[in-house]
Scaffold this active site. Structure first.
Site, short mmCIF file in Angstrom:
data_model
loop_
_atom_site.label_atom_id
_atom_site.label_comp_id
_atom_site.label_asym_id
_atom_site.label_seq_id
_atom_site.Cartn_x
_atom_site.Cartn_y
_atom_site.Cartn_z
N ASP A 1 -5.55 28.22 -40.28
CA ASP A 1 -4.44 28.16 -41.23
C ASP A 1 -3.81 26.78 -41.33
O ASP A 1 -3.05 26.53 -42.27
CB ASP A 1 -3.33 29.15 -40.82
CG ASP A 1 -3.66 30.58 -41.18
OD1 ASP A 1 -4.66 30.81 -41.87
OD2 ASP A 1 -2.90 31.47 -40.76
N LYS B 1 4.62 31.19 -44.30
CA LYS B 1 3.87 31.66 -45.48
C LYS B 1 3.77 33.17 -45.43
O LYS B 1 3.97 33.81 -44.38
CB LYS B 1 2.46 31.05 -45.52
CG LYS B 1 1.59 31.29 -44.29
CD LYS B 1 0.89 32.63 -44.24
CE LYS B 1 0.04 32.79 -42.98
NZ LYS B 1 -0.50 34.17 -42.82
#
Length: 289
Positions: free
Chosen positions: A136, A12
């Site tokens: 995360d 990401k």
């Protein structure tokens, strides 16, 4: 016997990141927009008499300090199911670069083993397990663009007014210089602030690079640029090649640039590779011919 199965673990980038305040639990409240990209590790699980974990990168630990092992062991402990699998991690995404690859590996492990072990876990149960592994990790269970708040584990899918998922309208060039930044050190360099911060989701959704330049900021970037000249050079290379917006991802060391020209993106990628960076181009369908 269950056949071998594999799963990709995508990275990401953070389109802006605010460190808002220190929490009583010693974590920080943050606000960030995370967007998954196609640069991915690959996990392969094979039935085995005992649990074995191997990795293509021999610089990474293969004991319980590795998030793949931690995820597998947590799943075993929480479900009481024997962990009779050999897992191999084909490590393709640079680790410790602010791209979330370790967290993504953990999420992919939970999803892959849940499928292979035929566990009837709800989405909320998987989310709770993921949150135990890292802030995360929950994001990577769904892997769609999202606004992340709290420790990073309070997620709101990023959608347009018509409820369609957000899509980048630019090519992204992601570059990782050959340096490492400790997340703990990065936080020590940041002074949290929660006043007069523009809403990141609203800014990102405009897809207006001029507005991104004036309103998006990654609070980790200033410290990273001060510490590492290689990150400065990589960001400058992106801007010189025509990036409309360039920023640090996460706590670094990866930087990325958003390009409205495919030719400029390809030029930037070539330059950065020649400068010793590992590079990924995330192509946007909006720029396809």
């Amino acid at each position: 016997m269950t056949e071998s199965k594999e799963r990709l673990a995508p990275a990401k980038v953070n389109l802006g990141l605010h460190v808002l305040r220190k929490r009583p639990d010693r974590f920080h409240d943050i606000e960030t927009v995370m967007v998954p990209i196609g640069w991915s590790d690959r996990l392969l699980a094979t039935p085995s008499s005992d649990f074995v974990f191997t990795c293509s990168d021999n610089t990474l630990p293969t004991d319980e300090t590795n998030l793949v092992v931690r995820a597998a062991k947590l799943l075993e402990a929480e479900t009481g199911t024997d962990l009779d699998f050999a897992i191999h991690l084909d490590k393709r995404v640079p680790f410790g670069a602010g791209l979330g690859s370790g967290s993504s590996d953990a999420a992919a492990t939970l999803l892959l083993l849940s499928e292979m072990m035929v566990l009837d876990l709800s989405a909320s149960e998987l989310f709770a397990l993921a949150a135990q592994l890292g802030s995360d990790v929950p994001f990577f269970l769904k892997g769609v663009a999202a606004l992340a708040e709290g420790r990073g584990d309070v997620l709101s899918p990023l959608t347009k007014l018509d409820a369609e998922p957000y899509r980048l309208r630019f090519d992204l060039v992601v570059a990782v210089p050959p340096v490492f930044i400790s997340t703990a050190e990065a936080y020590r360099d940041v002074i949290p602030s929660d006043s007069h911060r523009p809403g990141l989701a609203e800014v990102v959704l405009t897809n207006d690079l001029a507005l991104w330049n004036t309103n998006l900021v990654n609070d980790f970037e200033a410290g990273a640029l001060d510490r590492e000249p290689a990150i400065v050079r990589a960001k400058e290379s992106l801007a010189e090649a025509g990036a409309g917006y360039a920023s640090l991802s996460g706590s670094g060391a990866a930087v990325f640039g958003a390009f409205e020209s495919r030719a400029d993106a390809l030029l930037a990628a070539s330059r950065l590779e020649n400068e010793g960076c590992r590079v990924w181009i995330e192509y946007s369908t909006a720029l396809d011919n």
